[in-house]
Design a protein around this motif. Structure first.
Motif, PDB file in Angstrom:
ATOM      1  N   ALA A 128     -70.981  14.328 -60.128  1.00 56.02           N
ATOM      2  CA  ALA A 128     -72.026  13.739 -59.285  1.00 56.02           C
ATOM      3  C   ALA A 128     -72.436  14.721 -58.180  1.00 56.02           C
ATOM      4  O   ALA A 128     -73.617  14.970 -57.959  1.00 56.02           O
ATOM      5  N   ARG A 129     -71.441  15.305 -57.504  1.00 51.28           N
ATOM      6  CA  ARG A 129     -71.782  16.235 -56.421  1.00 51.28           C
ATOM      7  C   ARG A 129     -72.500  17.471 -56.960  1.00 51.28           C
ATOM      8  O   ARG A 129     -73.461  17.972 -56.360  1.00 51.28           O
ATOM      9  N   MET A 130     -72.037  17.980 -58.102  1.00 48.38           N
ATOM     10  CA  MET A 130     -72.634  19.199 -58.656  1.00 48.38           C
ATOM     11  C   MET A 130     -74.087  18.955 -59.064  1.00 48.38           C
ATOM     12  O   MET A 130     -74.947  19.815 -58.900  1.00 48.38           O
ATOM     13  N   VAL A 131     -74.373  17.752 -59.592  1.00 48.84           N
ATOM     14  CA  VAL A 131     -75.744  17.451 -60.020  1.00 48.84           C
ATOM     15  C   VAL A 131     -76.618  17.109 -58.812  1.00 48.84           C
ATOM     16  O   VAL A 131     -77.804  17.408 -58.794  1.00 48.84           O
ATOM     17  N   GLN A 132     -76.020  16.487 -57.792  1.00 50.64           N
ATOM     18  CA  GLN A 132     -76.820  16.165 -56.603  1.00 50.64           C
ATOM     19  C   GLN A 132     -77.311  17.448 -55.917  1.00 50.64           C
ATOM     20  O   GLN A 132     -78.448  17.528 -55.459  1.00 50.64           O
ATOM     21  N   ASP A 157     -78.522  15.118 -46.403  1.00 45.82           N
ATOM     22  CA  ASP A 157     -77.194  15.131 -45.770  1.00 45.82           C
ATOM     23  C   ASP A 157     -76.296  14.008 -46.285  1.00 45.82           C
ATOM     24  O   ASP A 157     -75.107  13.964 -45.962  1.00 45.82           O
ATOM     25  N   ARG A 158     -76.883  13.106 -47.029  1.00 39.42           N
ATOM     26  CA  ARG A 158     -76.078  11.985 -47.529  1.00 39.42           C
ATOM     27  C   ARG A 158     -75.474  12.385 -48.873  1.00 39.42           C
ATOM     28  O   ARG A 158     -76.130  12.363 -49.911  1.00 39.42           O
ATOM     29  N   LYS A 159     -74.194  12.765 -48.822  1.00 41.34           N
ATOM     30  CA  LYS A 159     -73.529  13.226 -50.044  1.00 41.34           C
ATOM     31  C   LYS A 159     -73.067  12.036 -50.868  1.00 41.34           C
ATOM     32  O   LYS A 159     -72.543  11.065 -50.325  1.00 41.34           O
ATOM     33  N   VAL A 160     -73.241  12.162 -52.178  1.00 39.61           N
ATOM     34  CA  VAL A 160     -72.764  11.091 -53.058  1.00 39.61           C
ATOM     35  C   VAL A 160     -71.236  11.060 -52.970  1.00 39.61           C
ATOM     36  O   VAL A 160     -70.583  12.100 -52.958  1.00 39.61           O
TER      37      VAL A 160
END
Ligand code: HEM
Length: 508
Positions: free
Chosen positions: A467-471, A347-350
């Protein structure tokens, strides 16, 4: 068919103008400037014919001439003289050392003049008071780092939307997603919110996008831009341009009026944002003018804000994801860095604060902008008064074009420039000042007085999206194990020839 018609018109122009040229050239021979060398052209049409017949995109045509004519050469495109620079030192001399001389823009074609409201935009304005007022407003009131921070929630919302769209698309297609289209939508949502300060539903956003796209299509260069003598044959296209302008104004003015009303009745709309680019423009004082911008001018300024940052940013993300697919080791390192920075909690989004602490991701983005500058040419420059560069004359009516890959790919400046190698920046083996002030080695945002004012915001967007896409997902080639084709094609920006489709797997 279209090519045949163009060739016919070119030929016609050649015949009609040959006589004029012959007479004129006898008079002016002695005054000819000493232009940089270039491929010999025909009278009047110059090299236009050769470029059109080559069947190559213009950037490829230029790239192929570099080994023959070197770092500064001339192409004569009908009535336009183009001087093309592709050398870091020459660009530094022109845009930094002689910055104010090379800081203006050339005359525009009639279609562009309609859409720019007679050069009333940051990008098209001549170097002078109007440009200074518009640029200062955009930079100080909208793109300063404190202002960018204020729009953090808008970005987070757009990132969630992006991830949800990717998930939904993947669910419907066994994991296959389009990259450019989705990245483009996300960044467009951010810029729209920043520009109008109004909450818009998806249908309105898509309609706005359509309007912007039709504008870009009618702005595509035509042969009569280079040979105005042919303009009588293009009345249909001119009519179409006027229609598109009307559609654009009719569609956008109601949003401008809505925002104006919101400002007059604060609190009347709970979804309204507290600040927007439009707010800075309503009462903008322009040097030499007594009133603020008209509604038509506001349409033009808002369109510039939206167009300047949408395709450019999304294109960078497409190339970036493609490189992460082609280099799984690099993708793994980015993912490891994200986990190290934000932990394993799903749940911790970059977010953008984390990104500031991620040197590897920063190196990946820098390398991607070196290797794949979203535009291959900076916007066209012109000189404010006749000058010289590298011993050649640069007249005031010449278009000065800077070919960006000639610099970012230069083997004199970079070890193995053909490789995608973010390590070059991590190890400190190589570096580059992206603003070019201390020296030019790569310039995806241009350099000097006309450097892209969106540089800071654009880099936040590219870092955050990647970053979000890779996370959230592991990115792989589609079809599985296929090799990606890194050829580019011009579509306002230089996008991948085959639009990238990727196979995504949610991270465990
Ligand atoms: C990755 C994203 C972006 C790239 C690669 C990019 C690239 C460029 C380049 C190469 C120029 C021409 C510089 C020159 O004339 O020498 C430019 C100018 C400009 N860009 Fe960007 N840009 C990006 C994002 C943005 C954003 C987000 C905005 C604003 C919302 C923006 C607004 C502008 C404007 C207004 C100019 C004209 C500046 C002037 O003439 O003074 N750009 N950009």
């Amino acid at each position: 068919m279209a090519v045949a018609i163009h060739l016919f018109f070119t030929f016609l122009a050649f015949l009609l103008s040959g006589l004029i040229f012959f007479l004129a050239s006898r008079k002016t021979k002695s005054k000819r400037p000493n232009l940089p060398p270039g491929p010999p052209g025909w009278p009047v049409v110059g090299n236009l014919f050769q470029v059109a017949r080559s069947g190559k995109p213009f950037f490829k045509y230029v790239d192929d001439l570099l080994p023959i004519y070197g770092p500064i050469f001339t192409l004569r495109m009908g009535t336009r003289t183009m001087i093309i620079l592709s050398d870091a030192k020459l660009v530094h001399e022109a845009l930094i050392e002689k910055g104010s001389l090379f800081a203006t823009r050339p005359r525009e074609n009639p279609t562009r003049t309609i859409f720019s409201c007679n050069k009333f935009t940051v990008n098209a304005a001549l170097y002078g008071p109007v440009w200074r007022s518009l640029r200062r407003n955009m930079v100080q009131n909208m793109l300063s780092s404190s202002r960018i921070r204020e729009f953090r929630e808008v970005r987070n919302k757009a990132m969630d939307k992006l991830i949800n769209r990717l998930k939904a698309e993947a669910e419907a297609t066994n994991g296959i997603v389009w990259v450019l289209k989705n990245a483009r939508f996300a960044v467009f949502c951010i810029l729209l919110a920043m520009c109008f300060g109004i909450d818009m539903d998806e249908k309105t956003i898509e309609k706005m996008d359509q309007v912007m796209k039709s504008v870009l299509i009618v702005l595509d260069p035509r042969i009569d831009d280079y040979l105005p003598i042919l303009s009588p044959f293009f009345s249909k296209q001119r009519k179409r341009a006027r229609e598109v302008r009307k559609e654009q104004v009719d569609f956008m003015v109601p949003f401008i009026e809505l925002r104006r009303k919101m400002l007059q009745n604060p609190g009347s709309d709970k979804t309204a944002m507290s600040f927007s680019y439009l707010d800075t423009l309503f009462d903008l004082k322009i040097e030499g003018r007594t009133s603020g911008p008209s509604n038509e001018e506001l349409v033009t300024l808002c369109s510039e804000f939206l167009n300047g940052g949408t395709d450019t940013t999304a294109t960078a993300v497409e190339w970036g994801i493609a490189q992460l697919i082609a280099n799984p080791g690099v993708q793994e390192k980015v993912y490891d860095e994200i986990k190290r920075t934000v932990g394993d909690d799903p749940d911790r989004k970059v977010d953008e604060k984390d990104v500031e602490k991620m040197p590897y991701l920063q190196a990946v983005v820098k390398e991607l902008l070196r290797k794949h500058p979203p535009t291959y040419f900076s916007l066209t420059h012109a000189v404010t008064e006749a000058t010289t560069l590298a011993g050649y004359d640069i007249p005031t009516d010449a278009n000065v074009e800077i070919f960006l890959p000639g610099i970012g790919d230069d083997p004199k400046l970079w070890a193995h420039p053909e490789r995608f190698d973010p390590e070059r920046f991590v190890s400190g083996r190589e570096d580059a000042d992206i603003t070019g002030v201390t020296g030019v080695k790569m310039m995806p945002f241009g350099v000097g007085r006309r450097i892209c004012p969106g540089l800071g915001m654009a880099t936040v967007h590219v870092h955050l999206m990647i970053a979000r896409m890779v996370q959230e997902f592991e990115w792989g080639a589609y079809p599985p194990k296929s090799k990606l084709d890194f050829t580019g094609k011009l579509e306002f920006t230089v996008v991948m020839k085959d639009a990238l489709r990727a196979l995504i797997k949610p991270r465990a």
